[in-house]
Motif scaffolding. Structure first.
Motif, short mmCIF file in Angstrom:
data_model
loop_
_atom_site.label_atom_id
_atom_site.label_comp_id
_atom_site.label_asym_id
_atom_site.label_seq_id
_atom_site.Cartn_x
_atom_site.Cartn_y
_atom_site.Cartn_z
N GLY A 71 47.87 -2.36 -18.77
CA GLY A 71 47.42 -1.99 -20.11
C GLY A 71 48.13 -2.76 -21.20
N ASP A 72 48.88 -3.78 -20.83
CA ASP A 72 49.60 -4.61 -21.80
C ASP A 72 48.71 -5.79 -22.17
OD1 ASP A 72 51.37 -6.06 -23.34
OD2 ASP A 72 52.71 -6.61 -21.66
N TYR A 73 47.72 -5.53 -23.03
CA TYR A 73 46.73 -6.56 -23.33
C TYR A 73 47.29 -7.69 -24.18
CZ TYR A 73 43.90 -2.70 -21.63
OH TYR A 73 43.40 -1.68 -20.88
N TYR A 129 39.08 -5.60 -23.41
CA TYR A 129 39.81 -4.38 -23.08
C TYR A 129 40.52 -3.81 -24.31
CZ TYR A 129 39.21 -4.43 -17.98
OH TYR A 129 38.69 -4.36 -16.72
N MET A 130 40.97 -4.70 -25.19
CA MET A 130 41.63 -4.26 -26.43
C MET A 130 40.64 -3.64 -27.40
SD MET A 130 44.34 -7.27 -27.43
CE MET A 130 44.68 -6.51 -29.00
N GLY A 131 39.36 -3.92 -27.20
CA GLY A 131 38.33 -3.46 -28.14
C GLY A 131 38.10 -4.42 -29.27
N PHE A 163 36.12 -6.95 -30.02
CA PHE A 163 34.91 -7.62 -29.56
C PHE A 163 34.56 -8.84 -30.43
CE2 PHE A 163 34.45 -3.23 -28.04
CZ PHE A 163 34.37 -3.49 -26.68
N ALA A 164 34.99 -8.82 -31.68
CA ALA A 164 34.69 -9.96 -32.56
C ALA A 164 35.40 -11.22 -32.05
CB ALA A 164 35.13 -9.65 -33.99
N THR A 165 36.68 -11.07 -31.73
CA THR A 165 37.43 -12.22 -31.20
C THR A 165 36.88 -12.63 -29.84
OG1 THR A 165 39.44 -11.54 -32.37
CG2 THR A 165 39.70 -13.06 -30.52
N ALA A 166 36.58 -11.64 -29.00
CA ALA A 166 36.02 -11.95 -27.67
C ALA A 166 34.71 -12.71 -27.79
CB ALA A 166 35.82 -10.66 -26.88
N SER A 167 33.87 -12.30 -28.73
CA SER A 167 32.57 -12.96 -28.91
C SER A 167 32.75 -14.40 -29.39
CB SER A 167 31.72 -12.18 -29.91
OG SER A 167 30.46 -12.77 -30.08
N SER A 168 33.67 -14.59 -30.34
CA SER A 168 33.94 -15.94 -30.86
C SER A 168 34.47 -16.85 -29.75
CB SER A 168 34.95 -15.86 -32.01
OG SER A 168 35.31 -17.15 -32.45
N MET A 169 35.39 -16.31 -28.92
CA MET A 169 35.95 -17.10 -27.84
C MET A 169 34.90 -17.39 -26.77
SD MET A 169 39.77 -15.53 -27.29
CE MET A 169 40.13 -16.79 -26.07
#
Length: 349
Positions: free
Chosen positions: A281-283, A315-317, A319-325
């Motif tokens: 859980g250490d994202y 996992y951190m929630g 989603f904006a950063t995840a989508s950009s990456m």
């Protein structure tokens, strides 16, 4: 030599001859160097240049075949490898057998197990004591639901090279994957019982790990980690996995971090550390580990590291950063269908 129509005939023909002159192959050499560094697009460009300059067609087709195979384009790999075998006009050497191995792998990836077996048949008709060919043909037999034939091939492979514990572990994994867990475990136990007097601590640790004897595995692997001439990275990775297997992520993280403090250029260990931190859980820690791994710029690991970092942001929630990456990731790896589907999910968040 004309292009043959079946894998068997081509494989047999290729094993009787070899690639031609090694002169005038500047672009070919560049292409194989790119393959070595996992830069397959650049490799294919180099082979195109080699073709324009009239360099050895046998080696050009071989290089393209390997690049396509490693890029996941197995059908194109088959076409190129068959063309290489058809252009093969030199004296037989290890390269000819090697090309056939790549061809069989491509057929296997396509689910064409009979064709892959025909290639291994051809290899074994000329190299009857090739343990790898027996092992790989056995894998094809398993995939074709021919357990008895697979068992026979695995037994021959082990008899020919009873101290190849990497191969024995792969046989274990293949059998276990197809539901023959008891038989697979018996093979490992026999290897341990018969070979313990000359096995290295790392080999004992590996087999103990797959036998489920985690305490023994840790003991052997800790000893291997302190041996002067032992390659440390694979030992550390398995040692950490003994902790992960038991849910002791703190131990695993400690093993990985200790190694990285002295060997910071290991993208593979950074990747495993990051995956372990996700389980904890250490994202934020995982993201840092993946970024440090990417900074190493190991072409073989970069794709996995990037994708795992995106997963950590999800996992951190964030989603904006995840989508950009993910958009950047797909620019680099546009053929990753799983990532394309995940990008659709991210676009809805």
């Amino acid at each position: 030599m004309k292009l043959r129509q079946t894998a068997l005939i081509v494989a047999m023909a290729a094993l009787l001859v070899g690639c031609g002159s090694l002169s005038g192959r500047h672009n070919i050499d560049s292409g194989f160097a790119y393959i070595e560094s996992h830069e397959y697009t650049n490799a294919l460009s180099s082979f195109d240049e080699a073709e324009k300059n009239g360099e050895d067609p046998c080696l050009i087709h071989r290089g393209r075949g390997i690049a396509y195979l490693r890029s996941g384009e197995s059908q194109k790999a088959v076409t190129e490898l068959l063309a290489s075998l058809a252009a093969d006009e030199g004296i037989v050497d290890d390269m000819d057998f090697d090309t056939n191995y790549y061809l069989a792998e491509a057929y296997y990836n396509l689910g064409e197990y009979e064709k892959a077996k025909e290639v291994y048949d051809a290899i074994l008709s000329l190299k009857g004591k090739d343990s790898q060919a027996f092992y790989l043909r056995g894998v094809c037999e398993l995939a074709s639901d021919n357990h008895d034939s697979a068992k026979s091939d695995f037994s021959k492979a082990i008899a020919l090279n009873s101290r190849d514990y990497t191969m024995i572990i792969m046989i274990y994994k293949s059998l276990a994957e197809y539901g023959y867990e008891e038989e697979a475990t018996s093979i490992l136990q026999t290897a341990m019982d018969q070979g313990s007097s000359h096995m290295t601590n790392f080999e004992k640790g590996q087999i103990s790990f797959y036998l489920g004897n985690n305490a023994e595995a840790q003991s052997y692997l800790e000893a291997a980690r302190n041996e002067r001439d032992q390659e440390k990275e694979p030992v550390v990775l398995m040692l950490g996995m003994t902790g992960e297997k038991q849910g002791d992520y703190n131990y695993a993280v400690s093993v990985y971090k200790t190694y990285l403090s002295e060997n910071p250029a290991s993208a593979r260990v950074y990747n495993q550390l990051g995956m372990c931190q996700i389980k904890q859980g250490d994202y934020n820690g995982a993201i840092s580990s993946f970024e440090l791994g990417i900074a190493v710029d190991d072409k073989e690991l970069n794709q996995a590291l990037m994708l795992n970092e995106i997963t950590a942001y999800e996992y951190m929630g964030d989603f904006a950063t995840a989508s950009s990456m993910m958009a950047n990731y797909l620019d680099l790896y546009p053929d990753d269908e799983a990532a394309i589907r995940e990008n659709v999910f991210l676009s809805t968040r």
